[in-house]
Design an enzyme around this catalytic site. Structure first.
Site, PDB file in Angstrom:
ATOM      1  N   ASN A 170      83.864  12.861  31.961  1.00 26.74           N
ATOM      2  CA  ASN A 170      82.457  12.755  32.389  1.00 26.74           C
ATOM      3  C   ASN A 170      81.877  14.135  32.694  1.00 26.74           C
ATOM      4  OD1 ASN A 170      81.589  10.077  32.349  1.00 26.74           O
ATOM      5  ND2 ASN A 170      82.602   9.608  34.288  1.00 26.74           N
ATOM      6  N   GLU A 205      87.017   2.950  35.314  1.00 26.17           N
ATOM      7  CA  GLU A 205      87.737   3.255  34.071  1.00 26.17           C
ATOM      8  C   GLU A 205      89.105   2.586  34.080  1.00 26.17           C
ATOM      9  OE1 GLU A 205      89.158   4.729  36.887  1.00 26.17           O
ATOM     10  OE2 GLU A 205      90.068   6.276  35.614  1.00 26.17           O
TER      11      GLU A 205
HETATM   12  P1  GH3 Z   1      93.319   9.760  37.083  1.00 23.70           P
HETATM   13  O1  GH3 Z   1      93.972  10.362  35.889  1.00 23.70           O
HETATM   14  O2  GH3 Z   1      94.109   9.971  38.325  1.00 23.70           O
HETATM   15  O3  GH3 Z   1      93.001   8.315  36.864  1.00 23.70           O
HETATM   16  O4  GH3 Z   1      91.932  10.537  37.301  1.00 23.70           O
HETATM   17  P2  GH3 Z   1      90.491  10.042  36.966  1.00 23.70           P
HETATM   18  O5  GH3 Z   1      89.593  11.225  36.892  1.00 23.70           O
HETATM   19  O6  GH3 Z   1      90.506   9.152  35.782  1.00 23.70           O
HETATM   20  O7  GH3 Z   1      90.177   9.111  38.197  1.00 23.70           O
HETATM   21  P3  GH3 Z   1      89.062   9.158  39.289  1.00 23.70           P
HETATM   22  O8  GH3 Z   1      89.228   7.864  40.039  1.00 23.70           O
HETATM   23  O9  GH3 Z   1      89.124  10.438  40.082  1.00 23.70           O
HETATM   24  O10 GH3 Z   1      87.713   9.148  38.510  1.00 23.70           O
HETATM   25  C1  GH3 Z   1      87.249   8.031  37.820  1.00 23.70           C
HETATM   26  C2  GH3 Z   1      85.905   8.377  37.245  1.00 23.70           C
HETATM   27  O11 GH3 Z   1      85.382   7.294  36.487  1.00 23.70           O
HETATM   28  C3  GH3 Z   1      84.877   8.700  38.297  1.00 23.70           C
HETATM   29  C4  GH3 Z   1      83.674   7.900  37.893  1.00 23.70           C
HETATM   30  O12 GH3 Z   1      82.512   8.680  37.869  1.00 23.70           O
HETATM   31  C5  GH3 Z   1      83.996   7.433  36.498  1.00 23.70           C
HETATM   32  N1  GH3 Z   1      83.350   6.166  36.158  1.00 23.70           N
HETATM   33  C6  GH3 Z   1      83.474   4.974  36.780  1.00 23.70           C
HETATM   34  N2  GH3 Z   1      82.697   4.046  36.173  1.00 23.70           N
HETATM   35  C7  GH3 Z   1      82.087   4.664  35.141  1.00 23.70           C
HETATM   36  C8  GH3 Z   1      81.162   4.226  34.134  1.00 23.70           C
HETATM   37  O13 GH3 Z   1      80.753   3.053  34.067  1.00 23.70           O
HETATM   38  N3  GH3 Z   1      80.736   5.134  33.212  1.00 23.70           N
HETATM   39  C9  GH3 Z   1      81.176   6.436  33.256  1.00 23.70           C
HETATM   40  N4  GH3 Z   1      80.719   7.267  32.321  1.00 23.70           N
HETATM   41  N5  GH3 Z   1      82.022   6.872  34.197  1.00 23.70           N
HETATM   42  C10 GH3 Z   1      82.482   6.002  35.126  1.00 23.70           C
HETATM   43 MG    MG Z   2      91.595   7.357  35.850  1.00 25.71          MG
HETATM   44 MG    MG Z   3      90.916   4.690  38.205  1.00 26.52          MG
END
Ligand code: GH3
Ligand code: MG
Ligand code: MG
Length: 289
Positions: A170, A205
């Site tokens: 992102n 995610e």
């Molecule tokens: P890890 O490898 O430990 O899973 O790290 P990560 O970065 O995947 O996990 P983290 O929980 O820190 O971040 C998840 C991100 O997912 C943060 C959030 O902005 C993003 N996200 C959640 N829902 C959505 C969505 O519907 N669309 C988008 N583009 N991003 C999303």
């Molecule tokens: Mg993740």
């Molecule tokens: Mg996660």
């Protein structure tokens, strides 16, 4: 229902083929039928008077059109022409047609209510971004599947799949590209499982797959296949050629007395181990294998 200027069409005929008229566009507020629908008033022409509503296309000059009313809305109209005895339609004929129209209104309303109930139910179960099931549906469904697995003494495998470093995706490419990745990953999950497996977006995610009747071994093979496919995935947009996506997957299998919370918890613990072990890998709960 039908405000002025919108269209209606002929949906049923008696005495001549629907194919002759189904393409005809009826503008609400115009012509005989459109006028009856917008005024909500029946129109009877007995053949001695000329219709004020324009040119007619019928064999005889006598016809009746009554609106099908539901509250303040006109759902449609019933139109008759050419009385079998060639006489003009009477006020009594209008009264009879109004009764038909009242029954038709009830039937149409019921059909509509059922149709919208279906789409509400659908909307309540589907994640709008990815088109796969949502968390709410998954939890209800997992509960049902666990119940069924107890009755039939079959195992259920559960995968929890989390995209690695998605926040970085992102941050580098923007939220819209992040959304495209989520959709594509959901699509990969969907075609990597069997027809009776259930794929859901659990949140953010993170995805969950329920695999009824699957042992730990076969679920581990499918999980590994998913991991490989996602590692090999390249987005269609060439500007994203350097984008690499991986997932970590936790696997658990239900036993006779497992609750929804427990099996998800065990898969989540396994996911944590996969992340801790370096990501881009499958890790199974110790009871699963
Ligand atoms: P890890 O490898 O430990 O899973 O790290 P990560 O970065 O995947 O996990 P983290 O929980 O820190 O971040 C998840 C991100 O997912 C943060 C959030 O902005 C993003 N996200 C959640 N829902 C959505 C969505 O519907 N669309 C988008 N583009 N991003 C999303
Ligand atoms: Mg993740
Ligand atoms: Mg996660």
């Amino acid at each position: 229902m039908a405000p002025l200027g919108t269209d209606a069409s002929v949906v049923a005929t008696y005495g001549y083929p629907l194919a002759l008229v189904e393409h005809v566009r009826i503008v609400i507020g115009e012509g005989v039928i459109g006028g009856v629908m917008s005024s909500r008033r029946a129109l009877r022409v007995d053949g001695t008077t000329q219709s004020a509503r324009g040119r007619l296309r019928y064999h005889t000059n006598s016809f009746v059109a009554v609106p099908i009313l539901s509250g303040a809305d006109a759902l449609g109209a019933i139109c008759v022409t050419d009385r079998v005895d060639n006489q003009a339609f009477t006020e009594q004929d209008v009264i009879i047609l109004r009764r038909f129209a009242a029954s038709a209104a009830l039937a149409i309303e019921r059909e509509r209510a059922m149709g919208s109930a279906d789409s509400y139910a659908q909307a309540a179960a589907i994640d709008p971004l990815t088109g796969i099931f949502n968390r709410r549906y998954l939890q209800v469904r997992l509960d049902e599947e666990l119940e069924r697995s107890r009755r039939h003494d079959i195992p259920i495998a559960v995968l929890v799949i989390d995209i690695d470093d998605f926040k970085a995706i992102n941050d580098s490419y923007g939220h819209l590209i992040g959304d495209v990745v989520l959709k594509d990953i959901a699509e990969i999950l969907r075609w990597s499982v069997r027809v009776f497996d259930v794929c859901a977006r659990f949140g953010g995610e993170e995805f969950v797959i329920i695999m009824p009747g699957s042992t730990g071994g076969s679920a581990a093979r499918i999980a590994e296949r998913i991991r490989e496919r996602i590692e090999a995935y390249r987005p269609a947009d060439r500007r994203l050629a350097r984008l690499h996506v991986t997932v970590s997957i936790g696997l658990a299998v239900s036993s006779a007395d497992t609750s929804v919370g427990q099996v998800l918890d065990r898969a989540d613990q396994a996911l944590y181990a996969a992340k801790h072990g370096g990501k881009n890998r499958v890790s199974a709960d110790e009871q699963a294998l």
